[in-house]
Scaffold this motif. Sequence first.
Motif, PDB file in Angstrom:
ATOM      1  N   HIS A  61      -6.884  -0.371  -4.300  1.00 30.21           N
ATOM      2  CA  HIS A  61      -6.170   0.820  -3.814  1.00 30.21           C
ATOM      3  C   HIS A  61      -4.662   0.677  -4.017  1.00 30.21           C
ATOM      4  O   HIS A  61      -3.995   1.602  -4.494  1.00 30.21           O
ATOM      5  N   THR A  62      -4.111  -0.490  -3.672  1.00 33.37           N
ATOM      6  CA  THR A  62      -2.665  -0.707  -3.752  1.00 33.37           C
ATOM      7  C   THR A  62      -2.172  -0.665  -5.187  1.00 33.37           C
ATOM      8  O   THR A  62      -1.172  -0.012  -5.502  1.00 33.37           O
ATOM      9  N   THR A  63      -2.856  -1.370  -6.076  1.00 37.82           N
ATOM     10  CA  THR A  63      -2.408  -1.406  -7.472  1.00 37.82           C
ATOM     11  C   THR A  63      -2.562  -0.038  -8.135  1.00 37.82           C
ATOM     12  O   THR A  63      -1.701   0.370  -8.925  1.00 37.82           O
ATOM     13  N   ARG A  64      -3.642   0.680  -7.807  1.00 38.06           N
ATOM     14  CA  ARG A  64      -3.816   2.025  -8.361  1.00 38.06           C
ATOM     15  C   ARG A  64      -2.697   2.941  -7.887  1.00 38.06           C
ATOM     16  O   ARG A  64      -2.146   3.725  -8.667  1.00 38.06           O
ATOM     17  N   TYR A  65      -2.344   2.844  -6.609  1.00 38.99           N
ATOM     18  CA  TYR A  65      -1.279   3.671  -6.042  1.00 38.99           C
ATOM     19  C   TYR A  65       0.064   3.364  -6.722  1.00 38.99           C
ATOM     20  O   TYR A  65       0.822   4.281  -7.077  1.00 38.99           O
ATOM     21  N   LEU A  66       0.357   2.090  -6.921  1.00 41.51           N
ATOM     22  CA  LEU A  66       1.614   1.711  -7.576  1.00 41.51           C
ATOM     23  C   LEU A  66       1.658   2.218  -9.012  1.00 41.51           C
ATOM     24  O   LEU A  66       2.698   2.710  -9.473  1.00 41.51           O
ATOM     25  N   ALA A  67       0.553   2.102  -9.714  1.00 37.23           N
ATOM     26  CA  ALA A  67       0.506   2.591 -11.090  1.00 37.23           C
ATOM     27  C   ALA A  67       0.754   4.095 -11.150  1.00 37.23           C
ATOM     28  O   ALA A  67       1.423   4.596 -12.055  1.00 37.23           O
ATOM     29  N   ASP A  68       0.234   4.817 -10.165  1.00 36.29           N
ATOM     30  CA  ASP A  68       0.465   6.262 -10.103  1.00 36.29           C
ATOM     31  C   ASP A  68       1.945   6.559  -9.874  1.00 36.29           C
ATOM     32  O   ASP A  68       2.501   7.496 -10.462  1.00 36.29           O
ATOM     33  N   LEU A  69       2.597   5.758  -9.056  1.00 35.25           N
ATOM     34  CA  LEU A  69       4.038   5.923  -8.841  1.00 35.25           C
ATOM     35  C   LEU A  69       4.811   5.690 -10.135  1.00 35.25           C
ATOM     36  O   LEU A  69       5.766   6.413 -10.442  1.00 35.25           O
TER      37      LEU A  69
END
Length: 204
Positions: free
Chosen positions: A173-181
Amino acid sequence: MAEESSPAPREGLKWVKVQRFLALPFSPDRLKTYRRVKRFENVSADGLLADGIEGVLLDVDGTLGPHHARTFSDSVVTHVKLMRAVGLEVALFTNAFEDRFEQFGDIPVVTNVPPKPDPQGFHTAMRDYLKLDDPAKVVMIGDNYITDGGAIDAGMRFIHVKPVPGKENAFHHTTRYLADLFARAWRPVTSTTFSSNTGSGTRV
């Protein structure tokens, strides 16, 4: 009898995923999004055809339903089958469990390929499951710029879907969220989204 809780070989932390994640903050070309949509059903099959798309690879977890779902909404199943009905080649491409998709009938499930985001996995899926040979005519639809976005490295187009909420590994979840940012930071202006079953676009 195999245990259903056992992870598929492509799931989990793989070096190819780490490598792409670390490169994304410095690689705007690897975050070039063809479309951003709120729901999978917002992707117009007719719009894809109008843009020269012939094949569609579909992520499952977070895109068509919650992570590890074994049942999917009627609207999602209908839209997947609509894509096939209008003439698009379609296949499900997930790094996770591959035994959950009876609802999709004869839509093929990509197996025995390198994990996303390895470009070779995308190329093999294109040739063996979509029966196509031009990545420029293929689109990957998914919720994750790290894994699904690997289609960009393979020369395909990428449609980003807002993740479907559900049980998800905290690290994932965290890495996916950062990639989206990262993707939002590099996005030049705005993206468009097709309204379902039409070619018209609306701003998001």
